[in-house]
Design an enzyme around this catalytic site. Structure first.
Site, PDB file in Angstrom:
ATOM      1  N   HIS A  85     -82.537  21.970   4.963  1.00 31.48           N
ATOM      2  CA  HIS A  85     -83.167  21.893   6.232  1.00 31.48           C
ATOM      3  C   HIS A  85     -82.989  22.767   7.208  1.00 31.48           C
ATOM      4  O   HIS A  85     -81.658  23.363   7.332  1.00 31.48           O
ATOM      5  CB  HIS A  85     -83.073  20.315   6.865  1.00 31.48           C
ATOM      6  CG  HIS A  85     -81.422  20.084   7.066  1.00 31.48           C
ATOM      7  ND1 HIS A  85     -80.492  19.883   6.137  1.00 31.48           N
ATOM      8  CD2 HIS A  85     -80.695  20.043   8.236  1.00 31.48           C
ATOM      9  CE1 HIS A  85     -79.410  19.422   6.653  1.00 31.48           C
ATOM     10  NE2 HIS A  85     -79.353  19.627   7.751  1.00 31.48           N
ATOM     11  N   HIS A 127     -82.792  24.198  10.956  1.00 32.04           N
ATOM     12  CA  HIS A 127     -82.821  23.456  12.374  1.00 32.04           C
ATOM     13  C   HIS A 127     -83.635  24.555  13.152  1.00 32.04           C
ATOM     14  O   HIS A 127     -83.485  25.784  12.910  1.00 32.04           O
ATOM     15  CB  HIS A 127     -81.423  23.581  12.855  1.00 32.04           C
ATOM     16  CG  HIS A 127     -80.484  22.477  12.159  1.00 32.04           C
ATOM     17  ND1 HIS A 127     -80.143  21.191  12.556  1.00 32.04           N
ATOM     18  CD2 HIS A 127     -79.741  22.368  11.022  1.00 32.04           C
ATOM     19  CE1 HIS A 127     -79.204  20.560  12.077  1.00 32.04           C
ATOM     20  NE2 HIS A 127     -78.993  21.057  10.805  1.00 32.04           N
ATOM     21  N   GLY A 157     -70.942  23.326   7.482  1.00 32.45           N
ATOM     22  CA  GLY A 157     -71.526  22.182   8.315  1.00 32.45           C
ATOM     23  C   GLY A 157     -72.463  21.375   7.838  1.00 32.45           C
ATOM     24  O   GLY A 157     -73.154  20.711   8.524  1.00 32.45           O
ATOM     25  N   GLN A 158     -73.048  21.547   6.599  1.00 30.06           N
ATOM     26  CA  GLN A 158     -73.932  20.805   6.174  1.00 30.06           C
ATOM     27  C   GLN A 158     -73.576  19.209   5.940  1.00 30.06           C
ATOM     28  O   GLN A 158     -72.580  19.078   5.225  1.00 30.06           O
ATOM     29  CB  GLN A 158     -74.547  21.402   4.697  1.00 30.06           C
ATOM     30  CG  GLN A 158     -75.709  20.683   4.204  1.00 30.06           C
ATOM     31  CD  GLN A 158     -76.251  21.092   2.865  1.00 30.06           C
ATOM     32  OE1 GLN A 158     -75.557  21.996   2.097  1.00 30.06           O
ATOM     33  NE2 GLN A 158     -77.398  20.612   2.408  1.00 30.06           N
ATOM     34  N   VAL A 191     -76.271  16.739   5.616  1.00 31.35           N
ATOM     35  CA  VAL A 191     -77.194  16.041   4.738  1.00 31.35           C
ATOM     36  C   VAL A 191     -77.731  17.007   3.530  1.00 31.35           C
ATOM     37  O   VAL A 191     -77.788  18.105   3.935  1.00 31.35           O
ATOM     38  CB  VAL A 191     -78.568  15.422   5.454  1.00 31.35           C
ATOM     39  CG1 VAL A 191     -79.547  15.064   4.609  1.00 31.35           C
ATOM     40  CG2 VAL A 191     -78.044  14.903   6.797  1.00 31.35           C
TER      41      VAL A 191
END
Length: 142
Positions: free
Chosen positions: A100, A102, A93-94, A96
């Protein structure tokens, strides 16, 4: 790296609602939040995925996420729990491609969560999978 929106945020050339700005880590509000208070924690040094993430940067990102989660729970926001979520790769589901984390504040019935139905493999399958992972770990540590 010119198409890395998070790199632009780090550089100060893209807008962001900053929560935490430290020498190696930046945290800012997600522009498409799953729940109120959902934010992202990133290393300032670019890494497209976990395989490219400096271990020290990873530790700093997780520690910032932990501190922010603790602050969220102590805040006046209506929060009953917190999820930390990191997607590594398209299949995960990456979207970008700058690592990072969440930080997602949670309340009962907020609609966010994993929807998969867990399987119950037998011990032989679990042991075989564990061996496969152990072998890959030993190759990666050479």
């Amino acid at each position: 790296m010119s198409d890395c929106v998070f790199c632009a945020i780090v550089a100060g050339t893209a807008p962001a609602s900053i929560v935490l700005d430290e020498p190696d880590v930046l945290a800012f509000m997600d522009i498409r939040p799953f729940t109120p208070g959902h934010l992202l924690v990133i290393p300032k040094r670019h890494a497209s995925g976990l395989a490219h993430l400096d271990p020290q940067d990873g530790a700093r990102v997780f520690d910032a996420g932990r501190r922010i989660a603790t602050a969220l729970r102590a805040s006046s926001l209506p929060i009953e729990g917190v999820n930390l979520f990191l997607a590594d790769g398209v299949a995960a589901g990456q979207e970008v491609f700058h690592v990072h984390l969440h930080v997602v504040p949670r309340r009962r019935g907020d609609g966010f969560g994993l929807r998969a139905v867990p399987r119950t493999p037998n011990r032989t399958v679990l042991d075989g999978t564990a061996e496969t992972i152990r072998a890959a770990l030993s190759v990666g540590s050479d």
